[in-house]
Design an enzyme around this catalytic site. Structure first.
Site, PDB file in Angstrom:
ATOM      1  N   GLN A  94       0.761  -1.477  -0.184  1.00  0.00           N
ATOM      2  CA  GLN A  94      -0.245   0.004   0.023  1.00  0.00           C
ATOM      3  C   GLN A  94       0.721   1.116   0.290  1.00  0.00           C
ATOM      4  O   GLN A  94       1.855   1.747  -0.244  1.00  0.00           O
ATOM      5  CB  GLN A  94      -0.779   0.079   1.206  1.00  0.00           C
ATOM      6  CG  GLN A  94      -0.445  -0.282   2.275  1.00  0.00           C
ATOM      7  CD  GLN A  94      -1.024  -0.674   3.796  1.00  0.00           C
ATOM      8  OE1 GLN A  94      -2.414  -0.724   3.345  1.00  0.00           O
ATOM      9  NE2 GLN A  94      -0.305  -1.596   4.036  1.00  0.00           N
ATOM     10  N   ALA A 120      -2.756 -11.596   8.412  1.00  0.00           N
ATOM     11  CA  ALA A 120      -4.180 -13.029   9.657  1.00  0.00           C
ATOM     12  C   ALA A 120      -5.557 -13.435   9.567  1.00  0.00           C
ATOM     13  O   ALA A 120      -5.976 -14.508  10.242  1.00  0.00           O
ATOM     14  CB  ALA A 120      -4.451 -10.992  10.275  1.00  0.00           C
ATOM     15  N   ASP A 123      -8.748  -4.713  13.745  1.00  0.00           N
ATOM     16  CA  ASP A 123      -8.180  -3.618  13.277  1.00  0.00           C
ATOM     17  C   ASP A 123      -7.674  -2.863  12.341  1.00  0.00           C
ATOM     18  O   ASP A 123      -6.373  -2.484  12.579  1.00  0.00           O
ATOM     19  CB  ASP A 123      -7.242  -2.808  14.314  1.00  0.00           C
ATOM     20  CG  ASP A 123      -6.807  -1.068  14.545  1.00  0.00           C
ATOM     21  OD1 ASP A 123      -7.812  -0.536  13.850  1.00  0.00           O
ATOM     22  OD2 ASP A 123      -6.366  -0.568  15.368  1.00  0.00           O
TER      23      ASP A 123
HETATM   24  N1  SPD Z   1     -11.686   5.431   7.803  1.00  0.00           N
HETATM   25  C1  SPD Z   1     -10.786   5.271   8.707  1.00  0.00           C
HETATM   26  C2  SPD Z   1     -10.860   3.313   9.158  1.00  0.00           C
HETATM   27  C3  SPD Z   1      -9.068   3.391  10.477  1.00  0.00           C
HETATM   28  C4  SPD Z   1      -9.461   2.195  10.650  1.00  0.00           C
HETATM   29  N2  SPD Z   1      -8.059   1.787  10.558  1.00  0.00           N
HETATM   30  C5  SPD Z   1      -7.042   2.552  11.966  1.00  0.00           C
HETATM   31  C6  SPD Z   1      -6.126   1.966  12.404  1.00  0.00           C
HETATM   32  C7  SPD Z   1      -5.922   2.445  13.934  1.00  0.00           C
HETATM   33  N3  SPD Z   1      -5.093   1.530  14.844  1.00  0.00           N
END
Ligand code: SPD
Length: 309
Positions: free
Chosen positions: A33, A141, A158
């Site tokens: 990415q 994961a 997350d």
């Molecule tokens: N659109 C934003 C969503 C972000 C989710 N991931 C956040 C990672 C923070 N630890």
């Protein structure tokens, strides 16, 4: 104000959140990415992946405290926690405040993001990425969870948003959630960042929640008010038994008093109850939703915010 760059994040095809940036600290294309670490005028240091704001020092505590403590409170005494994604170490930092926690596995596909966060975002990880209870696996994961059976008390997904060009979208499917169910202990809890609660764009959250419910039996969408995400954000919790959304704030505060050390800015018994008062239009969208995401029919969100469906 010294704003030299504007990062225009497309929240949808017709909505843009412009983040004013005074310094670009890092910008690179990793194997998976596009990563930037920037200083935002209003919200401090931030991590941006594929043009999407992930976390920043100014409001990360709202998201990380909710995504970590909601499932830990529901479990009551978590020992082993797995974080899918979470390279910035913010969720791990919060989980480690639970004295019951013996091991936290962070499974993130992108080692370059983990390294960059460790070096450049110490305000967020606050040492969690180097804690002896934390094991970092630079791995998919999905594979790691599929290879686990009844091992974790809590799984925290997350992840980045499920954009077609990005690495996370298979982790929003029924197959992934079924693997999570098998990897969790019978009392285990899964929480997942499940998308925006903005009325025009709530379909993704409704589908992800319905998909989690189809794998677990029960799912509830909690609301996280994270300003830099541009709208109220959904954190969906799934379990194989009913989710106790009506716990008393005083009981939660008592539980946390016993098990949690260190200070919190967002989360307590009242915040738990508030997060789980899912707005009516969101509950209705979830109830009426029919689509279940699978590997054959995954979420299809482009970086520009367009949906295939
Ligand atoms: N659109 C934003 C969503 C972000 C989710 N991931 C956040 C990672 C923070 N630890």
């Amino acid at each position: 104000m010294d704003t030299s760059v504007w990062i225009a994040e497309r929240l949808s095809p017709v909505d843009i959140y412009q983040h004013g940036v005074s310094q670009m600290l890092m910008h690179k294309q990793t194997a998976f990415q596009e990563m930037s670490i920037v200083i935002s005028e209003s919200y401090g240091k931030a991590l941006v992946l594929d043009g999407k704001w992930q976390t920043c020092t100014g409001d990360e505590f709202i998201y990380h405290e909710l995504i970590a403590h909601l499932p830990c409170v529901l479990h009551g005494a978590p020992k082993r926690v797995l974080i899918a994604g979470g390279a910035d170490g913010g969720a791990a930092r919060e989980v480690l405040k639970w004295k019951t926690v013996e091991e936290v596995v962070i499974a993130d596909l992108d080692g370059e993001v983990v390294d960059a966060c460790r070096e450049m975002l110490p305000e967020i990880h606050q040492g969690s990425l180097n804690d002896s209870r934390v094991k970092i696996q630079v791995a998919d994961a999905f594979d790691l969870i599929e290879a686990s059976s009844s091992e974790y008390d809590v799984i925290i997904a997350d992840l980045t948003d499920p954009i077609e060009e990005g690495p996370a979208y298979p982790l929003f499917t029924r197959e992934f959630f079924e693997a999570c169910r098998a990897a969790l202990t019978p009392d285990g809890v899964l929480i997942n960042q499940a998308g925006s609660m903005a009325p025009p764009w709530v379909t993704l959250l409704a589908r992800v929640t319905k998909t989690m419910e189809s794998a677990f039996g029960y799912a509830v969408a909690a609301a996280a008010p994270v300003p830099t995400y541009g709208s109220l954000w959904g954190l969906t919790i799934a379990r194989t038994k009913p989710i106790e959304t009506g716990l008393s704030p005083a009981k939660i505060d008592e539980l946390m008093q016993e098990h949690v050390q260190g200070s919190l800015r967002m989360f307590d018994g009242s915040a738990f109850v508030a997060a789980l008062q899912t707005p009516r239009y969101v509950r209705q969208a979830i109830e009426q939703e029919q689509t279940i995401y699978t590997l054959e029919n995954p979420p299809a969100l482009s970086a520009e915010g367009d949906r295939r469906e």
